[in-house]
Design a protein around this motif. Structure first.
Motif, PDB file in Angstrom:
ATOM      1  N   HIS A  63     -38.585  16.537 -40.177  1.00 45.57           N
ATOM      2  CA  HIS A  63     -37.441  16.044 -39.416  1.00 45.57           C
ATOM      3  C   HIS A  63     -37.744  14.709 -38.746  1.00 45.57           C
ATOM      4  O   HIS A  63     -36.905  13.824 -38.684  1.00 45.57           O
ATOM      5  N   ARG A  64     -38.976  14.525 -38.269  1.00 43.69           N
ATOM      6  CA  ARG A  64     -39.266  13.274 -37.582  1.00 43.69           C
ATOM      7  C   ARG A  64     -39.805  12.198 -38.512  1.00 43.69           C
ATOM      8  O   ARG A  64     -40.092  11.091 -38.070  1.00 43.69           O
ATOM      9  N   HIS A  65     -39.943  12.524 -39.803  1.00 42.26           N
ATOM     10  CA  HIS A  65     -40.359  11.517 -40.771  1.00 42.26           C
ATOM     11  C   HIS A  65     -39.236  11.160 -41.749  1.00 42.26           C
ATOM     12  O   HIS A  65     -39.499  10.618 -42.828  1.00 42.26           O
ATOM     13  N   VAL A  66     -38.002  11.464 -41.385  1.00 44.57           N
ATOM     14  CA  VAL A  66     -36.875  11.038 -42.221  1.00 44.57           C
ATOM     15  C   VAL A  66     -36.796   9.511 -42.218  1.00 44.57           C
ATOM     16  O   VAL A  66     -36.889   8.875 -41.169  1.00 44.57           O
ATOM     17  N   ASN A  67     -36.644   8.938 -43.403  1.00 45.61           N
ATOM     18  CA  ASN A  67     -36.548   7.494 -43.574  1.00 45.61           C
ATOM     19  C   ASN A  67     -35.099   7.073 -43.316  1.00 45.61           C
ATOM     20  O   ASN A  67     -34.289   6.987 -44.232  1.00 45.61           O
ATOM     21  N   ARG A  68     -34.773   6.835 -42.065  1.00 47.19           N
ATOM     22  CA  ARG A  68     -33.381   6.632 -41.672  1.00 47.19           C
ATOM     23  C   ARG A  68     -32.664   5.503 -42.405  1.00 47.19           C
ATOM     24  O   ARG A  68     -31.475   5.631 -42.716  1.00 47.19           O
ATOM     25  N   PRO A  69     -33.317   4.382 -42.716  1.00 48.40           N
ATOM     26  CA  PRO A  69     -32.597   3.344 -43.475  1.00 48.40           C
ATOM     27  C   PRO A  69     -32.118   3.809 -44.851  1.00 48.40           C
ATOM     28  O   PRO A  69     -31.212   3.204 -45.423  1.00 48.40           O
ATOM     29  N   GLU A  70     -32.720   4.875 -45.396  1.00 49.22           N
ATOM     30  CA  GLU A  70     -32.300   5.375 -46.705  1.00 49.22           C
ATOM     31  C   GLU A  70     -31.130   6.353 -46.621  1.00 49.22           C
ATOM     32  O   GLU A  70     -30.573   6.732 -47.654  1.00 49.22           O
ATOM     33  N   LEU A  71     -30.765   6.772 -45.414  1.00 46.38           N
ATOM     34  CA  LEU A  71     -29.691   7.755 -45.291  1.00 46.38           C
ATOM     35  C   LEU A  71     -28.361   7.158 -45.722  1.00 46.38           C
ATOM     36  O   LEU A  71     -28.003   6.053 -45.298  1.00 46.38           O
ATOM     37  N   PRO A  72     -27.611   7.869 -46.556  1.00 46.17           N
ATOM     38  CA  PRO A  72     -26.272   7.396 -46.893  1.00 46.17           C
ATOM     39  C   PRO A  72     -25.332   7.586 -45.711  1.00 46.17           C
ATOM     40  O   PRO A  72     -25.664   8.259 -44.732  1.00 46.17           O
ATOM     41  N   GLY A  73     -24.174   6.987 -45.783  1.00 43.23           N
ATOM     42  CA  GLY A  73     -23.206   7.177 -44.711  1.00 43.23           C
ATOM     43  C   GLY A  73     -22.702   8.608 -44.667  1.00 43.23           C
ATOM     44  O   GLY A  73     -22.710   9.327 -45.663  1.00 43.23           O
ATOM     45  N   GLY A  74     -22.273   9.027 -43.481  1.00 45.23           N
ATOM     46  CA  GLY A  74     -21.763  10.377 -43.320  1.00 45.23           C
ATOM     47  C   GLY A  74     -22.871  11.402 -43.190  1.00 45.23           C
ATOM     48  O   GLY A  74     -24.027  11.077 -42.946  1.00 45.23           O
TER      49      GLY A  74
END
Length: 227
Positions: A118-129
């Motif tokens: 959970h704390r190593h999610v690559n946030r810039p790769e997250l799609p919208g929504g």
């Protein structure tokens, strides 16, 4: 402080503080970004609250941790002296990956793994929504088998109960396999080719999964090895 060694050697002086049980793992958690007591507890689920409080007091007295108050409550932050331990922690992890043998079953903790994912999610790769990643572990008891990460607007929550949203990506594997991926012993593609991991979702989601997590295995691989 731990039991004194009564030696002038700098290693002995350092270990008087750092070799107390759980101390280096508290440092590890803080280097990973945990600042609240509850966050530290989630990264150290088998450490008692009383012992965690004691270690934080000791690290504060030694000048490695500072305690601050804000509207959210108490935060614990590493001082420059505490932050300077980061390459030592990374080197220890790298050494263990290279030289420590197979993990035992008691070492495999789904709660700790999911907290770290959970704390190593690559946030810039997250799609919208909203993005929901479900995990089903084949080698743990049913009450700990199913987990979800819910990502929405840059926020990530970990759930051990169905959050009520359809999974965007479903991962079915053994807990041991996913821990090997987390450690850098195995990658997503290798696990899938070996039939040890199955991903449910669209082709786009299949391609996204390996980029979705910035796992610490890369840090262990970068640790200095013997020449």
């Amino acid at each position: 402080m731990g039991t004194p060694y009564y030696q002038f050697c700098p290693v002995a002086k350092a270990m008087e503080l750092l070799d107390e049980r759980w101390t280096m793992l508290v440092i590890r958690e803080m280097l990973a970004g945990s600042q609240r007591f509850t966050e530290l507890r989630r990264g150290l689920p088998r450490m008692s609250p009383a012992l965690l409080s004691k270690r934080l007091r000791e690290l504060s007295a030694a000048g490695l941790v500072t305690r601050t108050e804000d509207h959210g409550g108490t935060r614990y932050l590493l001082t420059p002296a505490g932050s300077e331990l980061e390459p030592i922690v990374v080197a220890l992890g790298g050494w263990a990956v290279r030289w420590i043998g197979e993990l035992g079953d008691p070492d495999l903790d789904p709660k700790l793994l999911m907290w770290d994912l959970h704390r190593h999610v690559n946030r810039p790769e997250l799609p919208g929504g909203r993005l929901v990643v479900s995990f089903a572990f084949s080698d743990v008891p049913p009450r700990q088998r199913y987990w979800w990460l819910v990502c929405n607007d840059g926020e990530v929550d970990v759930c051990d109960r169905d959050p009520g949203f359809e999974a965007t990506i479903g991962v079915r594997t053994a807990l041991r396999t996913l821990i090997k991926i987390w450690r850098g012993d195995l990658d997503w593609a290798q696990a899938a080719r070996a039939g040890a991991l199955t991903v449910d979702g669209s082709g786009e989601m299949h391609r996204l999964l390996p980029r979705l997590f910035l796992l610490p295995g890369g840090r262990w691989a970068q640790a200095p090895a013997p020449g």
